[in-house]
Design a protein around this motif. Structure first.
Motif, short mmCIF file in Angstrom:
data_model
loop_
_atom_site.label_atom_id
_atom_site.label_comp_id
_atom_site.label_asym_id
_atom_site.label_seq_id
_atom_site.Cartn_x
_atom_site.Cartn_y
_atom_site.Cartn_z
N LYS A 41 0.82 -1.22 0.00
CA LYS A 41 0.00 0.00 0.00
C LYS A 41 0.86 1.27 0.00
CE LYS A 41 -1.92 -1.06 3.95
NZ LYS A 41 -1.20 -2.29 4.30
N THR A 42 1.83 1.30 0.91
CA THR A 42 2.68 2.49 1.00
C THR A 42 3.45 2.69 -0.31
OG1 THR A 42 2.90 2.30 3.38
CG2 THR A 42 4.64 3.49 2.25
N THR A 43 3.94 1.59 -0.86
CA THR A 43 4.66 1.66 -2.13
C THR A 43 3.79 2.31 -3.19
OG1 THR A 43 5.88 -0.33 -1.52
CG2 THR A 43 5.85 0.27 -3.86
N LEU A 44 2.53 1.88 -3.28
CA LEU A 44 1.61 2.43 -4.27
C LEU A 44 1.41 3.93 -4.05
CD1 LEU A 44 -1.16 -0.28 -4.55
CD2 LEU A 44 0.06 0.77 -6.46
N LEU A 45 1.15 4.28 -2.80
CA LEU A 45 0.88 5.68 -2.48
C LEU A 45 2.06 6.57 -2.86
CD1 LEU A 45 -1.58 6.94 -1.01
CD2 LEU A 45 -0.13 7.10 1.01
N MET A 47 4.21 6.15 -5.10
CA MET A 47 4.45 6.30 -6.53
C MET A 47 3.81 7.60 -7.03
SD MET A 47 3.74 2.57 -8.08
CE MET A 47 4.80 1.17 -7.71
N VAL A 48 2.75 8.03 -6.34
CA VAL A 48 2.01 9.20 -6.82
C VAL A 48 2.86 10.46 -6.70
CG1 VAL A 48 -0.08 10.59 -6.55
CG2 VAL A 48 -0.18 8.11 -6.23
N ASN A 49 3.58 10.61 -5.57
CA ASN A 49 4.43 11.82 -5.45
C ASN A 49 5.90 11.51 -5.69
OD1 ASN A 49 4.94 10.51 -3.07
ND2 ASN A 49 4.40 12.20 -1.73
N ARG A 50 6.15 10.44 -6.37
CA ARG A 50 7.50 10.08 -6.83
C ARG A 50 8.51 9.86 -5.70
NH1 ARG A 50 9.75 13.18 -11.96
NH2 ARG A 50 11.24 11.51 -11.64
N LEU A 51 8.01 9.45 -4.52
CA LEU A 51 8.96 9.01 -3.50
C LEU A 51 9.45 7.62 -3.88
CD1 LEU A 51 7.22 10.14 -0.18
CD2 LEU A 51 9.21 11.15 -1.27
N VAL A 52 8.62 6.90 -4.64
CA VAL A 52 9.00 5.60 -5.18
C VAL A 52 8.80 5.65 -6.69
CG1 VAL A 52 8.29 3.17 -5.33
CG2 VAL A 52 8.40 4.29 -3.10
N THR A 53 9.78 5.13 -7.42
CA THR A 53 9.66 5.08 -8.88
C THR A 53 9.24 3.67 -9.28
OG1 THR A 53 11.53 6.58 -8.93
CG2 THR A 53 10.86 5.61 -11.03
N PRO A 54 8.15 3.54 -10.04
CA PRO A 54 7.74 2.20 -10.45
C PRO A 54 8.82 1.54 -11.31
CG PRO A 54 6.10 3.86 -11.07
CD PRO A 54 7.29 4.59 -10.56
N THR A 55 8.97 0.22 -11.16
CA THR A 55 9.91 -0.50 -12.01
C THR A 55 9.38 -0.53 -13.44
OG1 THR A 55 10.19 -1.91 -10.07
CG2 THR A 55 11.32 -2.60 -12.07
N SER A 56 8.04 -0.67 -13.54
CA SER A 56 7.43 -0.53 -14.86
C SER A 56 6.03 0.03 -14.68
CB SER A 56 7.39 -1.88 -15.58
OG SER A 56 6.54 -2.75 -14.86
N GLY A 57 5.47 0.55 -15.75
CA GLY A 57 4.14 1.14 -15.68
C GLY A 57 4.22 2.63 -15.39
N GLN A 58 3.05 3.25 -15.33
CA GLN A 58 2.98 4.70 -15.17
C GLN A 58 1.95 5.10 -14.13
OE1 GLN A 58 1.86 4.69 -19.29
NE2 GLN A 58 3.10 6.55 -19.59
N VAL A 59 2.16 6.25 -13.52
CA VAL A 59 1.13 6.85 -12.68
C VAL A 59 0.81 8.20 -13.32
CG1 VAL A 59 0.54 7.74 -10.41
CG2 VAL A 59 2.01 5.73 -10.61
N LEU A 60 -0.48 8.43 -13.54
CA LEU A 60 -0.89 9.68 -14.19
C LEU A 60 -1.82 10.47 -13.29
CD1 LEU A 60 -1.28 7.12 -16.49
CD2 LEU A 60 -0.90 9.13 -17.90
N GLY A 213 0.87 -6.76 -3.87
CA GLY A 213 0.35 -5.60 -4.57
C GLY A 213 -0.58 -5.98 -5.71
N ARG A 214 -1.54 -6.84 -5.40
CA ARG A 214 -2.51 -7.29 -6.40
C ARG A 214 -3.88 -6.87 -5.87
NH1 ARG A 214 -5.63 -11.53 -6.50
NH2 ARG A 214 -4.89 -12.28 -4.48
N ILE A 215 -4.74 -6.38 -6.78
CA ILE A 215 -6.06 -5.97 -6.33
C ILE A 215 -6.96 -7.19 -6.19
CG2 ILE A 215 -8.13 -4.66 -6.92
CD1 ILE A 215 -6.40 -2.62 -8.28
N ALA A 216 -7.49 -7.39 -4.97
CA ALA A 216 -8.38 -8.52 -4.76
C ALA A 216 -9.81 -8.16 -5.15
CB ALA A 216 -8.33 -8.98 -3.30
N GLN A 217 -10.18 -6.92 -4.86
CA GLN A 217 -11.51 -6.45 -5.25
C GLN A 217 -11.58 -4.95 -5.07
OE1 GLN A 217 -14.79 -8.29 -3.18
NE2 GLN A 217 -16.34 -7.44 -4.55
N GLN A 218 -12.38 -4.29 -5.91
CA GLN A 218 -12.63 -2.87 -5.68
C GLN A 218 -14.07 -2.53 -5.93
OE1 GLN A 218 -10.95 -0.14 -8.63
NE2 GLN A 218 -10.10 -1.90 -9.72
N GLY A 219 -14.54 -1.48 -5.29
CA GLY A 219 -15.93 -1.07 -5.45
C GLY A 219 -16.34 -0.19 -4.29
#
Ligand SMILES: Nc1ncnc2c1ncn2[C@@H]1O[C@H](COP(=O)(O)OP(=O)(O)O)[C@@H](O)[C@H]1O
Ligand SMILES: [Mg+2]
Lengths: 264, 229
Positions: A41-45, A47-60, A213-219
């Motif tokens: 979760k923290t890793t994902l968060l 990525m948004v303010n570039r404290l962590v750089t994704p190995t692949s993929g993008q955040v927009l 870091g896999r989404i189990a469900q969202q809604g």
């Protein structure tokens, strides 16, 4: 709007924290990322303010890749609230709150004045203004943290288990305040917690993150509670048979007969 | 005693000369040690080497250094620049380790929060890391200051005026009072510089003053509880 597009992150030591995750957090809503400790979760968060750089993929953000933005500018434009408040120990309450506006060049006087206003917004007594962080209770520190996150009037607020370290009564209080503030300000909030009850209380949308870091469900909370996608989600929500609750007289009891609540 | 009364101006002159050798050297130690320590704490792999070199420098005997350094600096042996540089070199060697430890010990949470709010690297260093390392830096600098003040007299062997002159002269001429006043005045200078640093620390780190009062209060309360129990 924040969009994660096929993001993965493996740390230098080989830990795969997030794997190929895609997600959209709508504007002016609270999106809660909920999952057990270490699920990314923290890793994902971050990525948004570039404290962590994704190995692949993008955040927009609003269709602009954050990788194309100056990290310092980007961070000043996004509020960040962390567990244990992350307040600067050598700055008073007002100066902590005024940090980002001052970084952006707002004159100190003006920034402090606005900081005092924000203290009221987050329910802090003005007498706390000149105190240092250690002179505040845990709950008060978190309020300062929230005020600081809001100080530059960002569109986006990232909150990483901001109420994780305070007692349940204070936590409920802080959650109510956050919802009230959100009702007034309508920020785009990405909120991380490991507490499913907190996720249900706060989330317009809930994203249940499983290990790796896999989404189990969202809604929406209703959708998820009504129709858990799999056993993992069921058990995470506490809806599995082993934890099913029963009514006994006016009490609600767990399978072993212990009272856990009371009917209204 | 008579000697002291008859030579008050000699003692005062030597004291001031002593102070004016020690203070620039102390400032130099701090100013040079900080960037070196920053480098050591920022680039972890350089840390071991830098601290090793610092340790070796500190191990150089002082008199030979006072004599060799002018060959490198192009100054005369008796030049004040030479003495300050030599004292400063020892000071840096001592301070680097304290400073590297002090910078390393700053809470990573505070640094992360600063980065997350949009501090650039330079601003983060001067606005967050350095002040938060302040108390530990001050503790190190106090050791450096006292060590520098007590090293100054060695320069008297080269003929540079300081309280050391009272020692060499007193020994040569067998005047016990002169030796004693040299030692006494050196101690006074060391204590004064130390108090000055503590005062400066209070001025520059107001948040620490408040925290120190809290810690004092807490200790008293705990002591009282311990006594009561
Ligand atoms: N800087 C890092 N280096 C190596 N592994 C890390 C680092 N940060 C996090 N991890 C690992 O990545 C995984 C996800 O961590 P994190 O995003 O902090 O999870 P959460 O916030 O959900 O608890 C964990 O296994 C954690 O140990
Ligand atoms: Mg986390």
């Amino acid at each position: 709007m924040i969009e994660f597009r096929n993001v993965s992150k493996s740390y230098d030591d080989g830990t795969l924290a997030v794997s190929d995750l895609s997600l959209i957090a709508a504007s002016h809503e609270i999106t809660v990322l909920v999952g057990s400790s270490g699920c990314g979760k923290t890793t994902l968060l971050r990525m948004v303010n570039r404290l962590v750089t994704p190995t692949s993929g993008q955040v927009l953000i609003d269709d602009v890749d954050v990788a194309d933005r100056n990290p310092v500018e980007l961070r000043r434009s996004i509020g960040y609230v962390m567990q244990n408040s992350g307040l600067l120990p050598h700055r008073t309450t007002v100066d902590n709150i005024a940090t980002v506006p001052v970084l952006q060049g707002t004159p100190a006087r003006e920034a402090r004045q606005r900081a005092v206003d924000l203290m009221e917004t987050v329910g802090l007594d003005p007498s706390m203004a000149r105190r240092y962080p250690w002179q505040l209770s845990g709950g008060q520190q978190q309020r300062v943290g929230v005020a600081r996150g809001l100080a530059a009037d960002p569109n986006i607020l990232l909150m990483d288990e901001p109420f994780g370290a305070v007692d349940p009564i204070v936590r409920a209080d802080l959650q109510r305040e956050l919802l009230r503030i959100q009702g007034e300000l309508g920020k785009t909030i990405l909120f991380v917690t490991h507490d499913i009850a907190e996720a249900i209380t706060l989330g317009d949308k809930i994203v249940i993150v499983a290990t790796g870091g896999r989404i189990a469900q969202q809604g929406t909370p209703e959708e998820i509670m009504a129709d858990p996608a799999d056993d993992f989600v069921t058990s995470f929500l506490g809806l599995d048979e082993a934890r099913a609750l029963h009514v006994s007289g006016r009490l609600v009891v767990d399978p072993t007969g212990r009272p856990v609540g009371r009917l209204a | 005693m008579n000697w002291i009364l008859n030579n008050v101006s000699t003692i005062t002159d030597a004291t001031w000369a002593h102070v004016w050798l020690a203070l620039p050297a102390i400032v130099l130690s701090f100013v040079v040690a900080i960037p070196v320590a920053w480098f050591a704490s920022r680039f972890r792999r350089s840390r071991f080497t830098l601290l090793l070199v610092a340790g070796l420098i500190y191990a150089i005997p002082s008199l030979p250094l006072f004599i060799v350094l002018p060959l490198i600096l192009g100054t005369s042996v008796r030049s004040l620049v030479n003495v300050v540089a030599a004292l400063g070199l020892y000071g840096v060697a001592l301070m680097v380790r304290y400073a590297a430890d002090a910078l390393d010990a700053v809470s990573t949470d505070a640094l992360l929060a600063a980065t997350a709010m949009g501090y650039g690297p330079l601003r983060r260093f001067f606005g967050v890391q350095l002040p938060l390392a302040g108390p530990a830096l001050l503790a190190g600098l106090r050791v450096v200051a006292v060590s520098t003040v007590s090293l100054v007299p060695v320069s008297a062997l080269l003929g540079v005026n300081s309280l050391g002159m009272l020692l060499t002269d007193g020994f040569q001429r067998g005047i016990l009072a002169e030796v004693a006043s040299g030692i006494g005045a050196t101690v006074v200078v060391a204590v004064a510089v130390d108090l000055g640093l503590v005062g400066l620390g209070r001025l520059l780190m107001p948040w620490e003053r408040a925290a120190a009062r809290r810690d004092a209060r807490r200790t008293t309360v705990e002591d009282e509880q311990a006594v009561a129990a």
